[in-house]
Design an enzyme around this catalytic site. Structure first.
Site, mmCIF file in Angstrom:
data_model
loop_
_atom_site.group_PDB
_atom_site.id
_atom_site.type_symbol
_atom_site.label_atom_id
_atom_site.label_comp_id
_atom_site.label_asym_id
_atom_site.label_seq_id
_atom_site.Cartn_x
_atom_site.Cartn_y
_atom_site.Cartn_z
ATOM 1 N N TYR A 440 0.811 -1.297 -0.034
ATOM 2 C CA TYR A 440 0.138 0.110 0.109
ATOM 3 C C TYR A 440 0.787 1.448 -0.017
ATOM 4 O O TYR A 440 2.072 1.232 0.185
ATOM 5 C CB TYR A 440 -1.083 0.060 1.103
ATOM 6 N N GLU A 441 0.024 2.411 -0.231
ATOM 7 C CA GLU A 441 0.816 3.689 -0.586
ATOM 8 C C GLU A 441 1.730 3.786 -1.595
ATOM 9 O O GLU A 441 2.918 4.422 -1.527
ATOM 10 C CB GLU A 441 1.233 4.181 0.772
ATOM 11 N N GLY A 442 1.418 2.862 -2.867
ATOM 12 C CA GLY A 442 2.353 2.585 -3.703
ATOM 13 C C GLY A 442 3.214 1.501 -3.428
ATOM 14 O O GLY A 442 4.254 1.393 -2.871
#
Length: 598
Positions: A440-442
């Site tokens: 997550y978050e890229g």
């Protein structure tokens, strides 16, 4: 139940001895963070993490969050009472702006506290973590009225925040998003669409949840150029600024996940929900990336945090579990076998985790301080250099430390043998929880592409050249110091490999872009090894200087620093050569196989 003690001594070593935290006491925030205040805050944060967050970690994992038919979500037993303690103690406002009720202390200190809380209970720490990101976005891009209406209660913790990016068909490529916003003529918008994977999207911890939502205003261009950011509160504020009527936003379901069960990861439905534009129309990505960058550094902290608690428990087990005899002769002759910590392969795993943790902690706090200086430093050149460092290191910290965090959780689990696979010992939860941080978050592949595709060439390569110069100057300065030779020689070799990889990309990536994509993950990890190695070498230099000066009762701690840094250079830094070799092999073997052959 797993144990945890916050690494306060190591954190103080980094802040006081490596970073010279008090050298900046002329700056806002730092002036209130005297050494005794910092030590007291870290001590209390460590106690809070161990006494309040840690006992709920396995409970949260086993119970998870529960959604009722009306869309409301109940967090696991004990979470609400613990959150109330967290809020009342003021932890959420530690580094927030005093103008809105925060304590105004440096973000560097908040990053250290965040590590402790994330180690003790990663899923729980995400609720205030998402709120911090939403606060940062509103503070930087919101109107004065929006700041006054939302920030005080978010900083207080009575309201929480989220960010809503991902849709079922659209993750990394946000230009594909379909959530639409229709202007209403009174300054508000009606938002309709669905978002998925929304951490802390619905819960019972706070009185209101302030969602920051990406959407496309009706008539705006397709692609990323037509995206705007909106504040969409769960309860629309009345004229007095209090939570009023229920908004048309609801939790459709809770995702069934591999880990972080204590955090409500929601499918969020927006059915003509009332929202308010934050920042400029069609400029939403700029505002959202304020929150994304905050979150990416926070996720890097999560990688370190899980690695640290996994390490601590593996050490306890390795000292207690007796199996076999030492290869060099019995170490516990009074027992039927030796504790497994005597075995070289167990030491290999423990030292690998320890070396990455200590270097990673230094890199995170070093970078957090650069973030503070990028806003507060009196000299414009220092502010720019600090901002350059932040931009360069954000993908490295997120990508490398979360990859290492997962690998280290697996190593710690391996030390337990079969017991590591059994739930009651807690190690398998650490492995499951750590895995999401790589996604997550890229996803980490995106972090690698960001580093290679954007950060290296930014401003004519100013940031990366400054990094090369700084590391190279450190090696040169201590090249003739015999005690530093084990550290500077290995670091210089790693730096040479990194510079060689950078030159290879300059020569081969423009003409054949697949070469950049094929090299990106190896380049990110090569860069990470050099950055972590630089922190290790600097720590060794500080430890040697303090030992020479008399150690002041810390000799054992400082000598352990030297050994750990030496292990990093002997056993981890040589991996830079393998990364360079893979980078220089190009993309041909990776891209040549026809799709039908897969």
């Amino acid at each position: 139940m797993p144990v945890y003690q916050a690494p306060i001594a190591d954190t103080l070593f980094v802040l006081n001895d490596l970073l010279g935290f008090d050298r900046h006491n002329n700056l806002p925030g730092f002036s209130d963070a005297s050494p005794d205040i910092v030590e007291a805050i870290l001590g209390e944060a460590g106690r809070f993490a161990t006494d309040v967050f840690l006992p709920l970690n396995q409970i949260g994992d086993s119970e998870g969050c529960r959604r009722a038919d009306d869309g409301s979500v109940t967090t696991p037993k004990g979470f609400k009472a613990a959150y109330d303690q967290f809020r009342e103690a003021g932890w959420g406002g530690l580094s927030a702006d005093p103008a809105y009720g925060g304590q105004g202390l440096p973000h560097t200190l908040a990053a250290a506290v965040n590590e402790f809380l994330s180690s003790a209970n990663m899923a729980f720490s995400m609720y205030p973590g998402l709120t911090r990101g939403a606060i940062a976005a509103i503070q930087q891009h919101g109107s004065p009225e929006q700041k006054q209406r939302y920030l005080p209660k978010m900083i207080d913790g009575v309201w929480t925040g989220t960010m809503n990016l991902t849709e079922p068909h659209c993750g990394t490529d946000l230009g594909l998003l379909r959530t639409k916003a229709v202007p209403q003529g009174d300054g508000s918008y009606k938002l309709s669409g669905q978002k998925i994977f929304i951490s802390a999207g619905e819960h019972d911890l706070s009185e209101n949840i302030v969602h920051l939502v990406l959407a496309r205003i009706e008539g705006s261009p397709e692609g990323t150029k037509g995206i705007s950011l909106f504040i969409v509160p769960k309860f629309v504020l009345d004229e007095a600024g209090e939570a009023g009527a229920r908004n048309m936003v609801s939790c459709g379901s809770i995702e069934e996940k591999m880990g972080i069960h204590g955090n409500a990861t929601c499918v969020m439905n927006y059915d003509e929900a009332t929202g308010f534009l934050i920042g400029e129309a069609d400029k939403g990505l700029r505002a959202m990336f304020t929150m994304m960058n905050e979150a990416r550094l926070g996720v890097g902290v999560q990688g370190l945090a899980i690695s640290e608690i996994a390490y601590q428990n593996a050490v306890v087990y390795a000292k207690d579990r007796i199996q076999g005899r030492s290869l060099s002769g019995a170490k516990a002759p009074e027992k039927k076998a030796d504790p497994i910590i005597v075995h070289p392969d167990v030491r290999r795993m423990l030292m690998t985790i320890r070396a990455v943790n200590e270097a990673g902690r230094a890199l995170i706090l070093w970078t957090a301080m650069k973030g503070d200086l990028s806003h507060l430093a009196e000299d414009a050149g220092e502010r720019q250099a600090a901002d350059d460092w932040m931009g360069l290191m954000t993908p490295v910290i997120k990508g490398v430390l979360t990859d290492k965090g997962f690998e280290n959780a697996v190593l710690a689990q391996q030390i337990y043998g079969g017991h590591g696979y059994v739930r009651e010992w807690g190690m398998e939860q650490f492995v499951r929880d750590a895995r999401i941080a790589q996604i997550y978050e890229g996803a980490n592949g995106i972090q690698a592409l960001d580093l290679v595709g954007r950060k290296l060439a930014l401003n004519g390569g100013r940031a990366v050249q400054a990094f090369f110069q700084e590391v190279g100057a450190f090696c040169e300065e201590h090249r003739a110091v015999e005690a530093m030779a084990p550290y500077t020689k290995a670091l210089k070799k790693g730096l040479n490999d990194l510079q060689g990889a950078t030159m290879w990309l300059m020569q081969h990536a423009m003409a054949k872009p697949d070469n950049a994509g094929a090299a990106s993950t190896d380049y990110m990890h090569l860069f990470g090894l050099v950055a972590l190695g630089y922190m290790s070498a600097r720590s060794a230099k500080v430890a040697q200087d303090k030992l020479t000066a008399g150690a002041n009762g810390d000799a054992a701690f400082l000598e352990a620093k030297l050994v750990t840094a030496r292990f990093f250079m002997d056993r981890l830094m040589p991996e830079t050569a393998a990364h360079l070799a893979r980078i220089a092999s190009g993309s041909d073997s990776m891209m040549s196989l026809n799709e039908e052959a897969f």
